[in-house]
Design an enzyme around this catalytic site. Structure first.
Site, PDB file in Angstrom:
ATOM      1  N   CYS A  21       0.839  -1.206   0.000  1.00  8.35           N
ATOM      2  CA  CYS A  21       0.000   0.000   0.000  1.00  8.35           C
ATOM      3  C   CYS A  21       0.872   1.254   0.000  1.00  8.35           C
ATOM      4  O   CYS A  21       0.599   2.219  -0.727  1.00  8.35           O
ATOM      5  CB  CYS A  21      -0.923  -0.009   1.208  1.00  8.35           C
ATOM      6  SG  CYS A  21      -2.098   1.365   1.225  1.00  8.35           S
ATOM      7  N   GLY A  52       1.708  10.433   8.320  1.00  5.88           N
ATOM      8  CA  GLY A  52       1.964  10.386   9.757  1.00  5.88           C
ATOM      9  C   GLY A  52       2.854   9.243  10.172  1.00  5.88           C
ATOM     10  O   GLY A  52       2.869   8.873  11.353  1.00  5.88           O
ATOM     11  N   CYS A  73      -5.982  -2.549   7.802  1.00  4.80           N
ATOM     12  CA  CYS A  73      -7.155  -1.676   7.684  1.00  4.80           C
ATOM     13  C   CYS A  73      -8.359  -2.382   7.094  1.00  4.80           C
ATOM     14  O   CYS A  73      -9.489  -2.129   7.510  1.00  4.80           O
ATOM     15  CB  CYS A  73      -6.810  -0.425   6.880  1.00  4.80           C
ATOM     16  SG  CYS A  73      -6.464  -0.714   5.124  1.00  4.80           S
TER      17      CYS A  73
END
Length: 361
Positions: free
Chosen positions: A105, A129, A201
């Site tokens: 990803c 982040g 996720c």
């Protein structure tokens, strides 16, 4: 404004990306916040809290950008995510491996497809982040560990290129997680007390097998569980339910602890053995990627880690002749549960040298 002072902030709706956006804004960058919509929630079963594509997370990301005073967009990359992450993830499990989809990803979505979008928006940098650092030195861009070694994410970024690193910024790399929380609280972000995501996720409940069966629309065949001598000692319910080193949920009565030491896709069987049989020194790695410059010739001494939570260990590494080749790692001491599909990542101190996908041993 100078294009070099523009940044597209990838925002998951969590505290870290919120603080990354704030820090870039404080540095004087012209920022645009965005969330990548990567899948429809019916693909993972439910609209569960903790996914990066839930309505709550996009609402939280939008609320943070409004507080900072920067624009916000949602970009749809569902097909690209299926092609580059979901499909390879499922195929890897079907080969008896245990993949880390975050690495793909990062490589294909966040720092490739999203960067192309950044260029369309006239942004010079992608900002995330992640807890990692980038250092420019002697004409090269180096990926380095974060200051906070308890949150370091350099492992899942090893597949980035120098070109990608040159257009990327990780503002949290110099911060401790506690400091990031304090910045979020000071700015009264809605994400300031949000817990960190612990799972992949698109599998927020951790049930990989159910997600794969739902995605493929099929069941996987049962088979034998055998000991290391080939004796049948139990029954499995599909190889996708097992991973190397697994002890729980085997359903095999025994007078000692047994662990999964092999997933045999050829014979559709799971092999169990003693803990001692999980330790090996040699690792073969495919699709090897060296981050900066030309790879050294011959063997090198460095340290390597074989999974995200593994502490890197000293090793001698035989590098491939060219990018994408086969790498051989010989650890000084045997390492436990070397698992096909995971990545082996090489370090020289704080610097990430490169890495690749662990082959079946």
């Amino acid at each position: 404004m100078d294009k070099k002072k523009t940044a597209l902030i990838a925002m998951s709706g969590g505290v870290d990306s919120s603080v990354a956006a704030e820090l870039m804004s404080e540095k004087g960058f012209s920022c645009i916040g965005c969330t990548m919509r990567l899948y429809e929630n019916d693909m993972i079963g439910e609209d569960l809290f903790g996914t990066c594509c839930s309505k709550k997370d996009t609402d939280d990301a939008r609320a943070v950008t409004e507080k900072i005073g920067i624009p916000y967009h949602i970009f749809h990359y569902e097909k690209e995510f299926i092609d580059n992450v979901i499909e390879p993830f499922v195929c890897s499990y079907e080969r008896g491996e245990t993949p880390n989809p975050c690495i793909r990803c990062n490589k294909y979505l966040k720092f490739d497809i999203l960067y192309k979008k950044a260029k369309e928006l006239d942004c010079e940098y992608i900002v995330t982040g992640h807890y990692a650092r980038i250092e420019e030195k002697d004409g090269h861009f180096y990926l380095k560990k974060a200051v906070d070694d308890t949150k370091d994410q350099s492992y899942v970024l090893y597949d980035l290129t120098e070109e990608q690193l040159s257009h990327t910024m990780f503002p949290l790399g110099e911060f401790k997680k506690t400091q990031a929380r304090e910045i979020a609280e000071k700015n009264e972000f809605v994400t300031s007390h949000k817990s960190d995501s612990q799972d992949i996720c698109f599998v927020p409940d951790g049930d990989y097998a159910s997600m794969i069966k739902r995605y493929r629309g099929k069941e996987y065949p049962d088979g034998d569980i055998v000991d290391k001598n080939g004796n049948v000692i139990g029954h499995h319910y599909g190889l996708i339910n097992y991973t190397i080193g697994q002890r729980r949920g085997l359903g095999v009565p025994a007078d000692k602890r047994l662990y999964v030491t092999e997933i045999d896709t050829e014979k559709n069987r799971v092999v169990l053995s003693d803990n001692e049989d999980l330790f090996k020194r040699e690792v073969t790695v495919r699709d090897f990627h060296w981050i900066t410059g030309e790879m050294p010739k011959g063997d090198i001494r460095c340290s390597a880690k074989i999974r995200y939570k593994h502490k890197e260990q000293p090793a001698t590494v035989t590098l491939p002749e060219k990018e994408g080749g086969i790498c051989k790692i010989l650890f000084d001491e045997p390492q436990r549960a070397i698992t096909a599909g995971q990545s082996a990542v090489l370090y020289d101190g704080d610097i990430v040298l490169g890495g690749g996908i662990i082959c079946k041993q």
